[in-house]
Design a protein around this motif. Sequence first.
Motif, PDB file in Angstrom:
ATOM      1  N   ALA A  83      -8.985  -4.546   5.477  1.00  0.00           N
ATOM      2  CA  ALA A  83      -9.526  -3.569   5.989  1.00  0.00           C
ATOM      3  C   ALA A  83      -8.610  -2.099   5.499  1.00  0.00           C
ATOM      4  N   ALA A  84      -9.194  -1.126   5.363  1.00  0.00           N
ATOM      5  CA  ALA A  84      -8.036   0.101   4.564  1.00  0.00           C
ATOM      6  C   ALA A  84      -6.775   0.029   5.259  1.00  0.00           C
ATOM      7  N   ALA A  85      -5.998   0.248   4.670  1.00  0.00           N
ATOM      8  CA  ALA A  85      -4.674   0.517   5.515  1.00  0.00           C
ATOM      9  C   ALA A  85      -4.338   1.842   5.723  1.00  0.00           C
ATOM     10  N   PHE A  86      -4.127   2.872   6.958  1.00  0.00           N
ATOM     11  CA  PHE A  86      -4.392   4.159   6.463  1.00  0.00           C
ATOM     12  C   PHE A  86      -3.226   4.742   6.922  1.00  0.00           C
ATOM     13  N   LYS A 100      -4.376   9.489   6.166  1.00  0.00           N
ATOM     14  CA  LYS A 100      -5.063   9.423   4.657  1.00  0.00           C
ATOM     15  C   LYS A 100      -5.302   8.123   4.907  1.00  0.00           C
ATOM     16  N   GLU A 101      -5.939   7.737   3.619  1.00  0.00           N
ATOM     17  CA  GLU A 101      -6.210   5.985   3.344  1.00  0.00           C
ATOM     18  C   GLU A 101      -5.113   6.248   2.052  1.00  0.00           C
ATOM     19  N   CYS A 152       0.490   5.320   0.233  1.00  0.00           N
ATOM     20  CA  CYS A 152      -0.046   6.629   0.736  1.00  0.00           C
ATOM     21  C   CYS A 152      -0.125   8.031  -0.487  1.00  0.00           C
ATOM     22  N   TYR A 178       0.972  -1.752  -0.264  1.00  0.00           N
ATOM     23  CA  TYR A 178      -0.064   0.616   0.074  1.00  0.00           C
ATOM     24  C   TYR A 178       0.618   1.036  -0.072  1.00  0.00           C
ATOM     25  N   ASN A 233      -7.810 -10.140  -1.009  1.00  0.00           N
ATOM     26  CA  ASN A 233      -8.037  -8.995  -1.278  1.00  0.00           C
ATOM     27  C   ASN A 233      -8.917  -8.133  -0.414  1.00  0.00           C
ATOM     28  N   ASN A 234     -10.335  -9.283  -0.387  1.00  0.00           N
ATOM     29  CA  ASN A 234     -11.679  -9.047  -0.476  1.00  0.00           C
ATOM     30  C   ASN A 234     -11.896  -8.318   1.421  1.00  0.00           C
ATOM     31  N   VAL A 290      -3.580   3.093  -1.050  1.00  0.00           N
ATOM     32  CA  VAL A 290      -4.036   2.469  -1.865  1.00  0.00           C
ATOM     33  C   VAL A 290      -2.843   2.053  -2.270  1.00  0.00           C
TER      34      VAL A 290
END
Length: 68
Positions: free
Chosen positions: A36-39, A45-46, A7, A5, A32-33, A48
């Motif tokens: 959780a979202a990585a920050f 910020k989230e 930033c 991921y 991938n499903n 990608v």
Amino acid sequence: MGLQYQCINHSCNFPGETRFEMKFTSEAIMDNNNLAAAFCPFCKKEMVPSFLMDIPRDPSENQANERL
């Protein structure tokens, strides 16, 4: 193979010269499903997934890259 991921916040205060990146081993995630979202710990910020960074947003970008 793992999952990375990045930033993409242009105003992130990460002190490094490149973008902040987190890596997860394949043993740490199921798929991938189910992740959780990585920050970003610096700007909150989230982040990608890196594989999305390689996908062109505009089909004409893909044609331009093929010419190179």
